[in-house]
Design a protein around this motif. Structure first.
Motif, PDB file in Angstrom:
ATOM      1  N   MET A 247      -2.583  18.731  77.980  1.00  0.00           N
ATOM      2  CA  MET A 247      -3.248  18.746  76.685  1.00  0.00           C
ATOM      3  C   MET A 247      -2.783  19.991  75.935  1.00  0.00           C
ATOM      4  SD  MET A 247      -7.149  17.427  77.570  1.00  0.00           S
ATOM      5  CE  MET A 247      -7.632  17.426  75.829  1.00  0.00           C
TER       6      MET A 247
ATOM      7  N   ALA B 160     -13.276  21.264  74.658  1.00  0.00           N
ATOM      8  CA  ALA B 160     -12.508  20.086  74.231  1.00  0.00           C
ATOM      9  C   ALA B 160     -12.088  19.235  75.428  1.00  0.00           C
ATOM     10  CB  ALA B 160     -11.280  20.528  73.438  1.00  0.00           C
ATOM     11  N   VAL B 161     -11.648  19.887  76.495  1.00  0.00           N
ATOM     12  CA  VAL B 161     -11.238  19.139  77.686  1.00  0.00           C
ATOM     13  C   VAL B 161     -12.450  18.470  78.331  1.00  0.00           C
ATOM     14  CG1 VAL B 161     -10.218  19.305  79.974  1.00  0.00           C
ATOM     15  CG2 VAL B 161      -9.252  20.626  78.084  1.00  0.00           C
TER      16      VAL B 161
ATOM     17  N   ARG C 212     -15.135  17.386  76.937  1.00  0.00           N
ATOM     18  CA  ARG C 212     -15.542  16.215  76.158  1.00  0.00           C
ATOM     19  C   ARG C 212     -14.553  15.063  76.286  1.00  0.00           C
ATOM     20  NH1 ARG C 212     -17.755  19.327  70.663  1.00  0.00           N
ATOM     21  NH2 ARG C 212     -19.784  19.935  71.564  1.00  0.00           N
ATOM     22  N   ALA C 213     -13.324  15.370  76.664  1.00  0.00           N
ATOM     23  CA  ALA C 213     -12.301  14.320  76.762  1.00  0.00           C
ATOM     24  C   ALA C 213     -12.221  13.688  78.145  1.00  0.00           C
ATOM     25  CB  ALA C 213     -10.935  14.898  76.397  1.00  0.00           C
ATOM     26  N   CYS C 214     -12.805  14.329  79.153  1.00  0.00           N
ATOM     27  CA  CYS C 214     -12.692  13.788  80.507  1.00  0.00           C
ATOM     28  C   CYS C 214     -13.909  12.927  80.840  1.00  0.00           C
ATOM     29  CB  CYS C 214     -12.515  14.900  81.539  1.00  0.00           C
ATOM     30  SG  CYS C 214     -13.954  15.948  81.777  1.00  0.00           S
ATOM     31  N   ASP C 215     -13.740  12.022  81.775  1.00  0.00           N
ATOM     32  CA  ASP C 215     -14.817  11.103  82.120  1.00  0.00           C
ATOM     33  C   ASP C 215     -15.313  11.297  83.547  1.00  0.00           C
ATOM     34  OD1 ASP C 215     -12.640  10.163  83.459  1.00  0.00           O
ATOM     35  OD2 ASP C 215     -12.624   8.178  82.545  1.00  0.00           O
TER      36      ASP C 215
ATOM     37  N   SER D 182     -20.876  20.098  77.861  1.00  0.00           N
ATOM     38  CA  SER D 182     -20.822  19.583  76.496  1.00  0.00           C
ATOM     39  C   SER D 182     -22.096  19.903  75.725  1.00  0.00           C
ATOM     40  CB  SER D 182     -20.601  18.069  76.517  1.00  0.00           C
ATOM     41  OG  SER D 182     -19.349  17.750  77.093  1.00  0.00           O
TER      42      SER D 182
END
Length: 302
Positions: free
Chosen positions: A67, A81-82, A84-87, A154
């Motif tokens: 990223m 940011a990371v 919020r982007a990971c699941d 988050s």
């Protein structure tokens, strides 16, 4: 599907040796749990060839991705940011100076959550050091290597971090990460290299940060190295900052401190030594000829 995303932050102006040391450490020591890996890079344009690409390809993870972030992003804003982007359920954050020191490092981290229902945060090191208007003792998990639930990260109040000072405030300020965890009735733990979880009252006894030879340390960084290489006088000053009058003076032999210094600064041995020698010669020739100094790579970047 893995429960954990492992994030490593890197900046283009850093000296490459420290990234190589990190990647080598997580290849050398089995994680003990499956994970996805995110390589968060600052200052590289999309499409640039990353000098760490071979290291990234050799990782024993389920998936790995890069990223990109502009160089003006602060570390905390990148972590958010990371996250919020990971699941995945958890995110484990490593900064540019992190080096894993023991096997089953990831299992140790997540095991603290599994064994303690009130766990809100796990770090490799913690300190009671005063910061800004926060007097001693000011318990704070250090942000060099910490595991937290992605949902909680988050939800943290981060504001709009723009400078390194904002990141420092998030680590140990009045509304920092540890305080936000404790305000939710959760406990911040330090985990040592043996997998033992230590609540705030036991952080000094964990022998992970500025105690003895830091024999319990799971993840090293520039600040743990600062202590390991320090003179008796410097160690005493650092111990006092971290633990106040409860800290115990710790002296170390010169050969041991020298070995720690070499291990930290020259992780690739002669390759790094030759590089430093050539850089020193270049700077000398520039001074002799009146040419501008070469700024080189940063030893302690943001």
């Amino acid at each position: 599907m893995p429960r954990i995303t492992v994030l490593y932050l890197w900046r283009r102006v850093n000296d490459l040796r420290y990234a190589h040391a990190f990647f080598r450490s997580i290849r050398r020591f089995p994680a003990g749990a499956e994970y996805d890996f995110v390589f968060a890079v600052k200052g590289y344009a999309i499409g640039d060839r990353l000098p760490h690409q071979p290291d990234l390809a050799a990782l024993p993870c389920l998936s790995a991705k890069v990223m990109h972030f502009a160089d003006d992003h602060t570390p905390i804003s990148i972590y958010r940011a990371v996250s919020r982007a990971c699941d995945t359920e958890f995110i484990l954050v490593f900064n540019s100076w992190s080096r894993v020191l023991a096997a089953n490092w990831l299992a140790h981290y997540v095991g603290v959550f599994d064994r303690n229902a009130d766990c809100g945060l796990v770090g490799a090191t913690g300190s009671h050091e005063a910061a800004w208007d926060q007097p001693f003792p000011n318990p704070a998990i250090r942000s060099n290597a910490f595991l937290v639930r992605t949902s909680l990260f988050s939800a943290f109040e981060l504001g709009d971090p723009k400078t390194v000072l904002d990141d420092h405030l998030f680590e140990a300020g009045p509304n920092g990460m540890t305080r936000q965890v404790m305000a939710r009735g959760l406990v911040p733990f330090v985990v040592d290299r043996f997998g033992t979880a230590w609540p705030p009252g036991g952080w000094m006894q964990s022998r992970t940060f500025r105690v003895g030879e830091q024999g319990g340390l799971l993840v090293a960084d520039n600040r743990t190295s600062q202590y390991a290489c320090g003179s008796p006088r410097k160690r005493a000053r650092l111990i006092m900052r971290a633990w106040g009058n409860d800290g115990v003076a710790s002296k170390s032999s010169f050969p041991r401190r020298a070995a720690a210094w070499l291990w930290w600064h020259y992780p690739r041995g002669p390759l790094d030594m030759i590089g430093d020698g050539l850089a020193a010669l270049d700077q000398l020739l520039r001074r002799m000829t009146g040419r501008p100094a070469n700024p080189g790579r940063k030893v302690f970047p943001n």
